[in-house]
Enzyme design. Structure first.
Site, mmCIF file in Angstrom:
data_model
loop_
_atom_site.group_PDB
_atom_site.id
_atom_site.type_symbol
_atom_site.label_atom_id
_atom_site.label_comp_id
_atom_site.label_asym_id
_atom_site.label_seq_id
_atom_site.Cartn_x
_atom_site.Cartn_y
_atom_site.Cartn_z
ATOM 1 N N GLU A 114 35.347 34.491 34.554
ATOM 2 C CA GLU A 114 35.463 35.695 35.383
ATOM 3 C C GLU A 114 35.999 35.297 36.745
ATOM 4 O O GLU A 114 35.586 34.291 37.318
ATOM 5 C CB GLU A 114 34.090 36.357 35.538
ATOM 6 C CG GLU A 114 34.108 37.612 36.378
ATOM 7 C CD GLU A 114 32.734 38.265 36.494
ATOM 8 O OE1 GLU A 114 32.669 39.369 37.064
ATOM 9 O OE2 GLU A 114 31.741 37.682 36.014
ATOM 10 N N MET A 161 37.105 48.751 35.674
ATOM 11 C CA MET A 161 36.624 47.916 36.788
ATOM 12 C C MET A 161 37.806 47.252 37.481
ATOM 13 O O MET A 161 38.656 46.652 36.817
ATOM 14 C CB MET A 161 35.657 46.849 36.297
ATOM 15 C CG MET A 161 34.256 47.352 36.092
ATOM 16 S SD MET A 161 33.106 46.029 35.661
ATOM 17 C CE MET A 161 32.918 45.209 37.227
#
Length: 105
Positions: free
Chosen positions: A83, A68
């Site tokens: 995150e 990702m």
């Protein structure tokens, strides 16, 4: 396009636990799994990631690590995941996850 809502983060203090020797936190990233992290949109993903790592956060996933892209994870000093998403860019994948994998892009 105007903003539809204003993000908020509620922090809670567990009043009365300061002197409880048996009180412990569960960060949600270990079994049993549950709520595991907060996420922030940032204007410069690499700069913010490097800043947090320099400040003592442990790297969980670098912006260019894994399959990702445009996303990074760090762990705060208590082990909570944070995150980071690059504002304006959706997460991107280098390849498709394996069939049956819970990972999604």
């Amino acid at each position: 396009m105007g903003r539809m809502f204003r993000p908020a983060l509620e922090l809670t203090h567990n009043h009365g636990t300061e002197s409880d020797p048996n009180f412990s936190y569960h960060n949600g990233n270990e079994d049993p799994r549950g709520f595991g992290h907060v996420c922030f949109l940032v204007d410069d993903l690499r700069q913010k990631y490097d800043e947090l790592v320099s400040a003592g956060y442990n790297s969980q996933k670098a912006p260019d690590g894994g399959w990702m892209k445009n996303v990074a994870f760090v762990r705060d000093p208590d082990g909570y995941w944070v995150e980071l998403l690059q504002r304006g860019l959706p997460p991107a994948c280098d390849s498709k996850p394996l069939v049956g994998s819970s990972d999604a892009c």
